[in-house]
Design an enzyme around this catalytic site. Structure first.
Site, PDB file in Angstrom:
ATOM      1  N   GLU A   7       0.990  -1.095   0.363  1.00 25.11           N
ATOM      2  CA  GLU A   7      -0.007  -0.262  -0.397  1.00 25.11           C
ATOM      3  C   GLU A   7       0.954   1.045   0.157  1.00 25.11           C
ATOM      4  O   GLU A   7       0.987   1.876  -1.105  1.00 25.11           O
ATOM      5  CB  GLU A   7      -0.600   0.326   1.031  1.00 25.11           C
TER       6      GLU A   7
ATOM      7  N   HIS B  83     -11.091  -5.246   8.249  1.00 25.67           N
ATOM      8  CA  HIS B  83     -11.991  -5.401   6.664  1.00 25.67           C
ATOM      9  C   HIS B  83     -13.190  -4.069   7.532  1.00 25.67           C
ATOM     10  O   HIS B  83     -14.377  -4.708   6.770  1.00 25.67           O
ATOM     11  CB  HIS B  83     -11.937  -7.158   6.642  1.00 25.67           C
TER      12      HIS B  83
END
Lengths: 389, 341, 463
Positions: free
Chosen positions: B61, B130
């Site tokens: 990321e 998540h």
């Protein structure tokens, strides 16, 4: 020779390269896909003591892992689990490597290491609790020296290095006492090698000669992205670049995985520092039950790897070496029982007490949490529980 | 021509329009190529625009955002996907120390028209990392805009507005609303999409990114929400309406900046404000809104601003996320409580 | 005994809400085993095969190929004990085999559409405001900080010491504007909250200042404030009306050079007119006072000398002449001086002027004068006679050019028709801004006012 021979639409075997054993371009293999034991100048000796009984044990480990894993996949498809990351196809890499560990060695797993959990002695069914959404792990990491999974890719490799720094400070390396010397293992995948944390973990480990093993299961796919898009060199060279002794192993060869891990642990236990292992394997299933591999890889590729199934390979070998059919029947019956137990265990898992969400956020009392907990308790109590049913 | 589509599809089509409009727009992220993203938001885009404009990145990321900054220096408009809210943190350094400050550092000479798409929020039965709502961390960082759509139509327009913006934008997409369907006008022209048409076929600009929207008009209580909780707010307004109450629902749409004026105008009328978001209330967007509205509307206020949101705990396991998330009952309780003052 | 088990469509992919049936792998009557693939579905994410959760015989397939099914809806019913007798499918009796709880694998739930049932009314947030409301994660409200004066419906009388005041912001604002000290009020609202009505009532029932005897002296003095150690001084914070008055007076006194002209006049005819008007039916609904006539007289005088209706604009170095009269009336209230004005007073007939005047005074005395009513004045009358004072030198209301002080109207010996007679006499004083009004203009205006009050009939001539 440098090749980018991992994954992609045109799969080809990444095992059996022609370099000499001990070279990182060599892929250690001690059991061929056709079930024959192979000689390796460096590693054969490390597996020599694995007699048929020991191999049958490894077979059983792998077969039970697979059965458990398949059951969990089905349970997700039946609405009993929120998610499941199948370990299908990676049993040899996990079981073989984990069997080389000593009880006092510590493992930082990723989220797909069901076979490692099994070998470490964790009740595999405990893994379902997390994927059923009852907790985030929650077991005692010190009971089996097996940590709860880390879902942020690669983050735990640094934790492993740090744990190894602790071992160094405890003086638990190089004593020669097999009950004292310790090591730590980080399990992660091919995709994780792209994360900065993983590079940093290897920088720290290498610089301070930390007793850590970086066990990378290269299963060819980081969800939909093939290993070739993470690295233009075999991943084993990553370790080399950091000055870490590195070895590549056929991850579907449970014997070879045992042998390379045995070597890495011996190095760590003796104070020789870190090792990087690339176990070349294949994620035969989806990344998770939310994934759809048909969108990005071919049936032909999957079939290619099905021919290299790690369990089938060992079974052929055992059959050739005289293991009776009854052994396999016994294992299958045991697997069936495990499947049923797993199913029953999963279905019996009740929803936890919602107030438990406030537990374990802090070790000491915290006024913010306690105010919110008190509010929540009153709020929940305000409802007519009977009327909800 | 309108078509009934889900929010995931609406964003997909919005991305497609933006890519057609401006050849410098590119998409990058994990699994955005053949897979089309784990939520299929980039479905088919690589097939149609090629792997130079739709890039499956390595799994890193920080790398995604860091290279996007470089691409912006080179004149591109990267739209980055961070796969899940909880995975944005490896990129936090690049976003906060680099992206947010890069224009400032350049004395305004370099533009960083980077959109960071982040599926966020809970309610989908997912595992750890998540289901989180980290928007306040970015709203707290000067140099970034933070937006979140609540409906397919708005998502279709807002993603195009975000891409047209010369400033970096955290574009938080409510996962729980991805499959909500709505009629979306796919033929809407630039003006209708909130874009400023440019002459000679040049790429359009954008203004008014921070405008909140009053969804239902009411006189007694204002409920401000954004992203996934707008639907909850509307349900609460309906139920309260059936009970004889008059609720004004505002979809903030932008979390940074906050459209304080729209909320203040409403609160001046209603005297009461309830802010709803999934993120923890402690140091959250609702706290900022409460303070700002209190400063503006103090003498109009009949009750303190009440916040409904997550607790000061890590996001809990999915089995009990229903109790964590701001539910219809909790929003209604807050409405009742403001009216009881 | 047959046991019909429905299988509900699960969420196979984290938050999915529906799926299409692609292909059934089984038909009614087929025997199925646990985990045998029974159907292929397509979601927004992927094609997925679903395994049977039960062993048994397919009893019924509930969704056709091509159908779009919501997550959580039953798609197939399996008889897990096909040997037994028939029973209704709904009588599943399958609690033991399925989880009682809603599963995470059923993903996104549609937000509930109605309130959940409460245990009993007393614990809900909709209960009487005496109960603490319980919105959101705001647990502080369950344990209010004792010394915080925040509006806290949770039994504030216990939670807060007597110094804390409970009132909503708009009520605090009202009290501030009216100069009401909330801490002296007893709130009648829920939990002792001071309401808007309480504040208004306090203004209307204004009590005389309380007196107390301080140590160090045996004489009573005003109550309130902070008493010094020796008991001989009291400090009271300057409150808003007093502060505004002070600021205005300072601004005026030190920007406009004041000149005051004074004259005395016989207002006996005005007093007769007042008496007459009070008996007039048309004036029955208003209060007629000498001030009313004085106001009218001032309006008439300004109409004859309109250049006095002006203001000095220091910023632009201009004189602003105003073609209207907003007539300010200085009102002494217990909280200080307020000067509301009657807008466009020059347009009003005597009756309407009387109406406006009494309304304005009532409002001011009640302390309800709005800020708007106090801005934009052009000239002011201050009726210092109500204090029994003959005259004074009034200070201009800022932004105005003249102020008329009407002194006490008393019977005095006065030369009337060459004889000393007891007449109603008053003294009038006009202060003006000498920057733009010179002595002659100021004097003429004052003379005109005096003339009208001396003989109101002049009003007919000048009006």
């Amino acid at each position: 020779m440098i090749t980018t021979d991992t994954g992609g639409e045109t799969p080809h075997s990444t095992v059996g390269a022609h370099e000499e054993s001990g070279s990182p371009d060599h892929t250690v293999q001690l059991l061929s896909p056709t079930g024959d034991r192979l000689d390796d100048a460096v590693y054969s000796a490390r597996a020599a003591h694995l007699d048929r009984a020991a191999l049958e044990d490894l077979y059983r480990d792998m077969a039970l892992t697979r059965r458990f894993d398949n059951e969990a996949t089905s349970l997700q498809r039946q609405g009993e689990l929120g998610l499941w990351p199948p370990s299908l196809g990676q049993e040899a890499a996990q079981v073989g490597s984990a069997r080389a560990l000593r009880p006092q060695d510590f493992v930082f797993p990723s989220y797909r290491e069901h076979g490692v959990a099994w070998v470490r002695g964790l009740d595999m069914r405990r893994l379902l609790v997390l994927y059923r959404g009852r907790d985030h792990g929650g077991w005692d990491a010190y009971q089996h020296n097996y940590n709860v999974p880390t879902l942020v890719i690669g983050a735990h490799t640094l934790h492993a290095t740090g744990y190894g720094m602790g071992i160094q400070r405890d003086g638990d390396i190089g004593t020669g006492d097999p009950d004292r010397d310790r090591a730590v293992v980080a399990y992660f995948g091919d995709g994780a090698t792209s994360q900065g944390d993983v590079s940093e973990a290897m920088v720290f480990a290498s610089a301070a000669s930390v007793p850590v093993v970086f066990f990378c299961q290269n299963n060819q796919w980081a969800i939909s992205v093939p290993t070739a898009k993470q690295s233009r060199i075999p991943l084993v060279h990553r370790g080399e670049g950091f000055g870490i002794p590195s070895v590549r192993v056929d991850g579907n060869d449970v014997i070879a995985c045992y042998a390379v891990m045995d070597e890495a642990l011996e190095r760590a236990h003796n104070g020789g520092g870190p090792t990087f292992i690339e176990a070349v394997t294949y994620r035969m299933g989806a990344h998770t039950t939310s994934d759809d591999p048909t969108r990005y890889r071919s049936r032909a590729e999957e079939e290619h790897w099905r021919q290299r199934d790690p369990i089938a390979r060992l079974r052929i070998h055992l059959e050739k070496s005289g293991t009776a059919p009854e052994f396999f029947d016994r294992v299958e019956a045991e697997a069936d029982r495990l499947g049923e137990d797993t199913r029953a265990f999963c279905r019996a898992l009740d929803k936890p007490d919602p107030e438990s969400m406030f537990d374990h956020v802090y070790a000491t009392s915290n006024s913010q949490i306690e105010r919110e907990r008190a509010w929540f308790r009153d709020y929940e109590a305000s409802f007519d529980q009977e009327a909800q049913r | 021509m309108t078509e009934r589509i889900a929010m995931a599809k609406a964003i997909n089509l919005g991305l497609r329009r933006a890519m057609e409009r401006d050849s410098k727009v590119m998409i990058m992220g994990e699994d955005v190529g053949p897979l089309g993203g784990v939520f299929r938001v980039t479905d088919s885009l690589q097939k149609d625009f090629g792997d130079s404009r739709v890039v499956d990145t390595p799994l890193a990321e920080s790398g995604i955002i860091g290279t996007a900054i470089g691409l912006a220096y080179a004149g591109y408009r990267p739209v980055c996907e961070i796969q899940f809210d909880g995975f944005i943190f490896p990129a936090f350094d690049q976003i906060t120390t680099q992206l947010a400050k890069a224009r400032y550092r350049s004395g305004g000479r370099v533009k960083f028209p980077i959109v960071i798409r982040v599926p966020y929020g809970g309610g989908i039965g997912a595992v750890e990392h998540h289901s989180e709502s980290p928007e306040a961390l970015f709203a707290h960082t000067a140099g970034l805009r933070v937006m979140s759509p609540a409906t397919p139509s708005d998502a279709f327009a807002m993603i195009q507005q975000a891409i047209a913006s010369p400033d970096p934008i955290l574009f938080f997409e409510p996962k729980a609303r991805y499959w909500d369907k709505e009629d979306v006008d796919l033929q809407a022209d630039d003006a209708a999409l909130g874009l400023i048409p440019a002459p000679d076929g040049a790429v359009p600009g954008v203004a008014g990114l921070e405008r909140a929207r009053v969804l239902t008009s009411g006189t007694e209580v204002t409920i401000a929400a954004y992203g996934p909780t707008v639907k909850t707010a509307l349900s609460a307004a309906r139920v309260a309406g059936e009970e004889g109450r008059s609720i004004e629902v505002i979809d903030l749409r932008s979390i940074s900046p906050l459209d304080i004026d729209t909320v203040a105008t409403s609160v001046t009328k209603t005297g009461r404000l309830v802010v709803v978001h999934e993120a923890p209330t402690f140091f959250g967007a609702g706290a900022e809104l409460a303070a700002a509205v209190t400063e503006k509307c103090f003498y109009s206020m009949q009750a303190p601003v009440l916040r409904v949101g997550g607790f000061h705990t890590p996001y809990p396991p999915a089995n009990i996320e229903e109790e964590y998330l701001p539910s219809l009952d909790r929003v209604l309780d807050a409405v009742d409580a403001t009216l009881a003052y | 005994m047959p046991a019909y088990q429905p299988f509900n469509l699960p969420d196979v992919g984290e938050g999915l809400t529906e799926a299409d049936i692609v292909e059934w792998k089984v038909s009614p009557g087929d025997t199925v085993t646990v985990n045998q693939t029974i159907v292929e579905i397509e979601t927004a994410k992927s094609l997925v095969e679903l395994p049977s959760p039960y062993a048994g015989v397919v009893h019924e397939v509930l969704a056709e190929v091509g159908a779009s099914v919501d997550v959580g809806s039953p798609i197939i019913v399996i008889d897990t004990d096909p040997g037994g007798e028939a029973a209704a499918p709904s009588d599943s009796g399958g609690e033991a085999e399925t989880s009682g709880d809603v599963l995470v694998g059923y993903g996104t739930k549609a937000p509930s559409q109605a309130r959940r049932a409460r245990r009993h009314a007393g614990t809900t947030a909709t209960a009487a405001p005496e109960q603490p409301p319980a919105p959101g994660p705001e647990p502080e409200r369950l344990a209010p900080e004792p010394a915080v004066a925040a509006p806290e419906p949770a039994s504030p009388s216990e939670a807060a010491p007597s110094s804390a005041v409970l009132a909503k912001p708009p009520v605090r604002k009202l009290a501030k504007d009216l100069g009401v000290d909330l801490s002296r009020l007893k709130g009648t609202g829920p939990g002792g909250i001071v309401t808007r009505e309480d504040v208004n009532a306090a203004v209307e029932n204004e009590q005389p200042e309380r007196l107390v005897v301080y140590p160090g002296d045996d004489r009573p003095w005003l109550d309130g404030g902070t008493v010094s150690a020796d008991g001989r001084t009291t400090r009271v914070p300057v409150r808003s009306v007093r502060r505004r008055t002070a600021e205005a007076m300072v601004a005026s006194a030190f920007s406009a050079p004041h000149v005051t002209v004074i004259t005395a006049t016989d207002v006996t005819k005005t007093m007769k007119l007042v008496k007459t008007l009070r008996e007039e039916r048309d004036f029955a609904d208003v209060r007629v006072t000498p001030t009313l006539i004085a106001a009218k007289a001032l309006i008439l005088a300004i109409r004859r000398h309109p250049e006095i209706s002006a203001a000095w604009d220091d910023e632009t170095q201009e004189i602003v002449y105003k073609h209207y009269i907003n007539l300010g009336i200085a009102a002494a209230t217990p909280r200080g001086l307020v000067v509301p004005n009657i807008k466009d007073a020059h347009r009003l007939g005597l009756h309407d002027l009387a109406l406006a005047l009494s309304e304005l005074t009532t409002t001011a005395r009640a302390g309800r004068t709005t800020p708007a009513a106090m801005t934009g004045g052009t000239v002011t009358i201050t009726n210092i006679g109500t204090f029994g004072i003959d005259t004074g030198t009034p200070i201009l209301n800022p932004g105005e050019s003249a102020i008329l002080a009407v002194g006490a109207i008393t019977k005095r010996p006065w030369v009337h028709k060459n004889k000393v007679k007891p007449r109603w006499v008053t003294r009038l004083a006009l202060s003006f801004d000498h920057r733009l009004v010179d002595g002659e203009l100021g004097s003429r205006v004052l003379q005109d006012v005096a003339a009208t009050l001396n003989d109101p009939a002049r009003g007919l001539v000048w009006g």
